[in-house]
Scaffold this active site. Structure first.
Site, PDB file in Angstrom:
ATOM      1  CG  ASP A  12      -1.968   1.052   1.215  1.00 13.97           C
ATOM      2  OD1 ASP A  12      -2.092   1.743   0.197  1.00 13.97           O
ATOM      3  OD2 ASP A  12      -2.677   1.199   2.226  1.00 13.97           O
ATOM      4  CG  ASP A 106      -3.367   3.773  -3.373  1.00 10.82           C
ATOM      5  OD1 ASP A 106      -4.269   3.055  -3.830  1.00 10.82           O
ATOM      6  OD2 ASP A 106      -3.529   4.528  -2.399  1.00 10.82           O
ATOM      7  CD  GLU A 107      -5.320  -1.508  -0.978  1.00 15.42           C
ATOM      8  OE1 GLU A 107      -5.580  -2.224  -0.008  1.00 15.42           O
ATOM      9  OE2 GLU A 107      -6.085  -0.587  -1.371  1.00 15.42           O
TER      10      GLU A 107
END
Length: 433
Positions: A12, A106-107
């Site tokens: 993350d 973003d993950e």
């Protein structure tokens, strides 16, 4: 089958949108930064850790965020920059394993069992995770990521939250329940405020409390599907595989919120922002779509989907947003909403121009920066990249009353000077992405 090795990695990126802005804008490093809608109906997408100290969080209205921290930098966002960083990170993950499951920009999850590793013992996966974090820092020119490694997706995601920002937690096999037991039940996916309150009334506060309750009792408390899910996750029982990306059949964006949403205007603002991102992704891949769908998860965990289909495909943010907000009006959300999402399906690689016989439709979308045909019609959004014929590259600090203020600095430069210009200055132009 439940894994016996810590072979699921969850990565993350820390405060992603805000971190990209701080990376590219030297004057904002170490200062509160808020990315999202900057107008009266705006919604916070991401807040830097400096801004979070003032209580600012995702999905908060920009109005409240400004009241909490008026000296923060409020920026409208630069999706091309975020996309570039995300693609670099996903590329680094795929160098480690062919099984990478992106959850958002973003993950992502990574299946280390498919990586070229001599073994999957804790020291080996810990070393790999450290090297991966360093690689992410390198390919993104300075961004940090928090990583969790465990025997399941659920525990890996929990682990990645334990040492933020820029942390690494590896959960050795067999220790999952000991890690989870003291945690509040809200750590389990699907336990929002309404479910947590229902469990609290039954004397269930921690994961250990939850584990001691029978499946039948949980079904009585929260329903069959949700109860069985809670019963399994309280025992760290999660055998979901890491699934690599398949052929795109739809493009969607969704968000889950810590606090149930009840303000309809706030929900419309979130759907509008999600519609903008969906449209941007469609355009990036040269696609358009005919069916717009919204996903709404209510306070009691009931999940509703509503959709509408156009006569011809579109990639216009304003069209998608208008239809999404229209679908929301037919739903009763008075009890609270914990998840919202917008998707477009029925994909095609062509677009019917001027779908509703209108022109400049996207200009009607609140908070969106429109296409810029002439200097007089330009919109100077806070944070956008610009170039001055003599002074070079910079970014918009703010604009109003016919004046645009620019700070001239780049990722590699020191903190730069600030200058103001007429909004119609022919020497100043938006940087092409």
């Amino acid at each position: 089958m439940r894994r016996t090795t810590a072979s699921v990695l969850h990565l993350d990126l820390d405060a992603f949108f805000a971190a990209v802005e701080q990376r590219d804008k030297p004057s904002l490093r170490g200062k509160p930064v808020v990315v999202g809608g900057v107008g009266g109906r705006g919604v916070v997408a991401t807040a830097s850790y400096e801004a979070r100290r003032y209580g600012i969080r995702s999905a908060m209205s920009t109005r409240e965020a400004r009241a909490r921290c008026p000296h923060a930098a409020f920026l409208s966002g630069r999706f091309p920059a975020y996309r570039e960083a995300s693609e670099a990170v996903m590329g680094a993950l795929r160098e480690v394993s062919p099984l990478v499951e992106p959850l958002s920009l973003d993950e992502a999850f990574v299946d280390l069992a498919s990586a070229d590793l001599p073994d999957l013992e804790v020291p080996t996966v810990t070393m790999l995770a450290e090297e991966l974090r360093e690689r992410v820092h390198e390919v993104t020119h300075g961004l940090t990521a928090s990583v969790g490694v465990a025997s399941s997706k659920f525990v890996a995601k929990v682990a990645s939250d334990l040492d933020k920002p820029d942390g690494l937690v590896v959960v050795p096999p067999g220790t999952e329940q000991a890690l989870l037991h003291p945690m509040h039940v809200s750590v389990i996916p699907g336990v929002g405020p309404a479910t947590a309150e229902r469990l609290r009334r039954a004397g269930i506060h921690t994961v250990a409390d939850l584990e001691s309750v029978s499946a039948d009792e949980l079904i009585r408390l929260v329903g069959r599907a949700h109860g069985l899910g809670l019963h399994a996750l309280a025992r760290a029982d999660d055998d979901r595989p890491v699934v690599a990306e398949r052929e795109t059949k739809s493009v969607s964006v969704e968000g889950t919120y810590d606090t149930d949403l009840t303000d309809r205007r706030l929900m419309e603002g979130l759907l509008t922002r999600q519609a903008r991102e969906v449209a941007e992704r469609l355009r990036r891949h040269g696609l358009s779509g005919r069916t717009v769908t919204i996903k709404v998860r209510l306070h009691d965990f009931t999940t509703l989907n509503r959709s509408t289909t156009l006569g011809s495909p579109t990639d216009r943010a304003a069209t998608i947003a208008r239809l999404a907000c229209g679908l929301l009006t037919d739903l009763d959300t008075t009890g609270g909403v914990r998840l919202l999402g917008v998707g477009v399906s029925g994909l095609a690689d062509w677009i019917q121009e001027d779908l509703f016989g209108e022109t400049g439709e996207d200009d009607e979308l609140p908070e969106e920066t429109p296409t810029i045909p002439t200097a007089r019609e330009r919109t100077w959004a806070p944070g956008m990249d610009v170039t001055h014929r003599e002074l070079g590259p910079g970014w918009v600090w703010g604009s109003g009353r016919g004046v645009v203020t620019v700070r001239f600095e780049t990722r590699e430069s020191p903190v730069g000077p600030v200058r103001s210009f007429s909004v119609t200055d022919p020497d100043l132009s938006p940087e092409k992405s």
